[in-house]
Design an enzyme around this catalytic site. Structure first.
Site, PDB file in Angstrom:
ATOM      1  N   GLU A   9     -10.346   3.278  18.923  1.00 42.41           N
ATOM      2  CA  GLU A   9     -10.907   2.090  18.945  1.00 42.41           C
ATOM      3  C   GLU A   9     -10.431   1.193  17.656  1.00 42.41           C
ATOM      4  O   GLU A   9     -10.175   1.719  16.578  1.00 42.41           O
ATOM      5  CB  GLU A   9     -12.416   2.047  18.910  1.00 42.41           C
ATOM      6  CG  GLU A   9     -13.187   0.723  18.837  1.00 42.41           C
ATOM      7  CD  GLU A   9     -14.618   1.060  18.256  1.00 42.41           C
ATOM      8  OE1 GLU A   9     -15.515   0.147  18.002  1.00 42.41           O
ATOM      9  OE2 GLU A   9     -14.994   2.300  18.454  1.00 42.41           O
ATOM     10  N   LEU A  10      -9.973  -0.136  17.853  1.00 43.25           N
ATOM     11  CA  LEU A  10      -9.388  -0.946  16.931  1.00 43.25           C
ATOM     12  C   LEU A  10     -10.388  -0.858  15.661  1.00 43.25           C
ATOM     13  O   LEU A  10     -11.410  -1.341  15.590  1.00 43.25           O
ATOM     14  CB  LEU A  10      -9.215  -2.383  17.338  1.00 43.25           C
ATOM     15  CG  LEU A  10      -8.883  -3.119  16.211  1.00 43.25           C
ATOM     16  CD1 LEU A  10      -7.287  -2.921  15.781  1.00 43.25           C
ATOM     17  CD2 LEU A  10      -8.796  -4.616  16.756  1.00 43.25           C
TER      18      LEU A  10
ATOM     19  N   HIS B   5      -8.173  -1.136   5.878  1.00 40.96           N
ATOM     20  CA  HIS B   5      -8.377  -2.388   6.409  1.00 40.96           C
ATOM     21  C   HIS B   5      -8.853  -3.229   5.550  1.00 40.96           C
ATOM     22  O   HIS B   5      -9.904  -2.660   4.669  1.00 40.96           O
ATOM     23  CB  HIS B   5      -9.193  -2.101   7.545  1.00 40.96           C
ATOM     24  CG  HIS B   5      -9.682  -3.517   8.212  1.00 40.96           C
ATOM     25  ND1 HIS B   5      -8.598  -3.985   9.238  1.00 40.96           N
ATOM     26  CD2 HIS B   5     -10.614  -4.128   8.331  1.00 40.96           C
ATOM     27  CE1 HIS B   5      -9.035  -5.185   9.635  1.00 40.96           C
ATOM     28  NE2 HIS B   5     -10.457  -5.270   9.209  1.00 40.96           N
TER      29      HIS B   5
ATOM     30  N   ARG C 160       3.799   2.590  26.046  1.00 45.66           N
ATOM     31  CA  ARG C 160       2.900   3.229  24.852  1.00 45.66           C
ATOM     32  C   ARG C 160       2.915   4.583  24.545  1.00 45.66           C
ATOM     33  O   ARG C 160       3.096   5.090  23.565  1.00 45.66           O
ATOM     34  CB  ARG C 160       1.672   2.513  25.077  1.00 45.66           C
ATOM     35  CG  ARG C 160       0.487   2.971  23.837  1.00 45.66           C
ATOM     36  CD  ARG C 160      -0.644   2.465  23.986  1.00 45.66           C
ATOM     37  NE  ARG C 160      -1.159   1.161  24.034  1.00 45.66           N
ATOM     38  CZ  ARG C 160      -1.259   0.411  23.005  1.00 45.66           C
ATOM     39  NH1 ARG C 160      -1.235   0.964  21.579  1.00 45.66           N
ATOM     40  NH2 ARG C 160      -1.308  -0.720  22.978  1.00 45.66           N
TER      41      ARG C 160
ATOM     42  N   ASN D 189       0.794  -1.037   0.151  1.00 47.19           N
ATOM     43  CA  ASN D 189      -0.067  -0.091  -0.061  1.00 47.19           C
ATOM     44  C   ASN D 189       0.982   1.345   0.091  1.00 47.19           C
ATOM     45  O   ASN D 189       0.511   2.185  -0.736  1.00 47.19           O
ATOM     46  CB  ASN D 189      -0.913  -0.131   1.259  1.00 47.19           C
ATOM     47  CG  ASN D 189      -2.271  -0.658   0.982  1.00 47.19           C
ATOM     48  OD1 ASN D 189      -3.154  -0.402  -0.032  1.00 47.19           O
ATOM     49  ND2 ASN D 189      -2.349  -2.038   1.696  1.00 47.19           N
TER      50      ASN D 189
ATOM     51  N   GLU E 138      -7.633  -2.561  -2.472  1.00 47.29           N
ATOM     52  CA  GLU E 138      -6.930  -1.630  -1.571  1.00 47.29           C
ATOM     53  C   GLU E 138      -5.816  -0.756  -2.239  1.00 47.29           C
ATOM     54  O   GLU E 138      -5.909   0.593  -2.005  1.00 47.29           O
ATOM     55  CB  GLU E 138      -6.073  -2.303  -0.620  1.00 47.29           C
ATOM     56  CG  GLU E 138      -6.770  -3.316   0.349  1.00 47.29           C
ATOM     57  CD  GLU E 138      -5.919  -3.752   1.512  1.00 47.29           C
ATOM     58  OE1 GLU E 138      -5.010  -3.151   2.060  1.00 47.29           O
ATOM     59  OE2 GLU E 138      -6.154  -4.934   1.632  1.00 47.29           O
TER      60      GLU E 138
HETATM   61  C1  GAR Z   1      -3.120  -4.678   3.978  1.00 44.78           C
HETATM   62  O1  GAR Z   1      -4.036  -5.844   3.572  1.00 44.78           O
HETATM   63  C2  GAR Z   1      -3.869  -4.024   4.903  1.00 44.78           C
HETATM   64  O2  GAR Z   1      -5.192  -3.678   4.645  1.00 44.78           O
HETATM   65  C3  GAR Z   1      -3.714  -4.728   6.114  1.00 44.78           C
HETATM   66  O3  GAR Z   1      -2.291  -5.135   6.254  1.00 44.78           O
HETATM   67  C4  GAR Z   1      -2.128  -5.289   4.846  1.00 44.78           C
HETATM   68  C5  GAR Z   1      -0.543  -4.855   4.726  1.00 44.78           C
HETATM   69  O4  GAR Z   1      -0.131  -4.815   3.388  1.00 44.78           O
HETATM   70  N1  GAR Z   1      -4.067  -3.966   7.384  1.00 44.78           N
HETATM   71  C6  GAR Z   1      -4.530  -4.454   8.532  1.00 44.78           C
HETATM   72  O5  GAR Z   1      -5.120  -5.445   8.547  1.00 44.78           O
HETATM   73  C7  GAR Z   1      -4.958  -3.358   9.380  1.00 44.78           C
HETATM   74  N2  GAR Z   1      -5.936  -3.641  10.465  1.00 44.78           N
HETATM   75  P1  GAR Z   1       1.043  -4.097   2.788  1.00 44.78           P
HETATM   76  O6  GAR Z   1       1.998  -4.035   3.869  1.00 44.78           O
HETATM   77  O7  GAR Z   1       1.631  -4.764   1.556  1.00 44.78           O
HETATM   78  O8  GAR Z   1       0.450  -2.741   2.634  1.00 44.78           O
END
Ligand code: GAR
Length: 202
Positions: A144-145, A110, A66, A15, A175
């Site tokens: 919130e997650l 997401h 954190r 991404n 995405e």
């Molecule tokens: C992606 O599918 C993104 O939507 C997901 O991690 C992947 C990262 O891929 N994110 C989550 O699940 C967040 N809750 P990338 O490193 O190739 O972009």
């Protein structure tokens, strides 16, 4: 005005690459000021280097708690005058110490149609549940997650003979199209939040 993006990653960074490509092609009037990874081995760091973008590794265990990590992360972005933070596979919850530094200026992508299937392995969760349509969501980040207001979504149908891997690949392609469009929509500045609803002129 050329906006300054900060992109946060933890892994392969596909991404991140989609955002780099959108900036290069001038689909996004922005520059990526910095890429920050909390994982030293993240593949996305090489993508940042190839594009000539500064990158920083900040493993959270180097900070006592954190709040200290969140504060250091926010400070690193503020020092580089970042005005929109894009989480791109950044696998850590951000707390108030971070979010208060960037109010309504943190986006996440997401791999499901939220509020369905938050958390880890959203593609597998949707596949196992047996939904006929899933997809991807870009949303503002809240404490919130996977819970903040939604900017844009893309639907991906599930085929009868699908596999979880094939579905995940189609969601990932969605995405890559969606994230630059959603970033553009937020940067355009014509949208506004009405409660949970992100409204923008058609
Ligand atoms: C992606 O599918 C993104 O939507 C997901 O991690 C992947 C990262 O891929 N994110 C989550 O699940 C967040 N809750 P990338 O490193 O190739 O972009």
């Amino acid at each position: 005005m050329v906006h300054r993006l900060g992109v946060l990653i933890s892994g392969r960074g596909s991404n991140l690459q989609a955002i780099i490509d959108a900036v290069t092609d001038k689909r996004l009037a922005a520059e990526i000021a910095v890429v920050i990874s909390n994982v030293a081995e993240a593949g996305g760091l090489a993508r940042a280097a190839s594009a000539g973008i500064e990158s920083i590794v900040m493993p959270q265990h180097q900070w006592p708690d954190r709040d200290a990590f969140d504060g250091a992360l926010a400070a690193a972005l503020q020092r580089r005058r970042v005005d929109l933070v894009c989480l791109a596979g950044f696998m850590r919850l951000l707390g108030p110490a971070f979010l208060e530094a960037f109010p309504e200026r943190v986006l996440n992508i997401h791999p499901s149609l939220l509020p369905a299937f938050p958390g880890l392995d959203a593609q597998q969760q949707a596949f196992d549940y047996g939904v006929k349509v899933t997809g991807a969501t870009v949303h503002f980040v809240s404490a919130e997650l996977d819970g903040g207001p939604i900017v844009m979504q893309a639907a991906v149908p599930v085929a009868a003979d699908d596999t979880s891997d094939a579905l995940s690949a189609r969601i990932l392609a969605a995405e890559h199209r969606l994230y630059p469009q959603a970033i553009k929509r937020v940067l355009d500045g014509q949208g506004r939040l009405d409660g949970r609803r992100f409204l923008f002129p058609i």
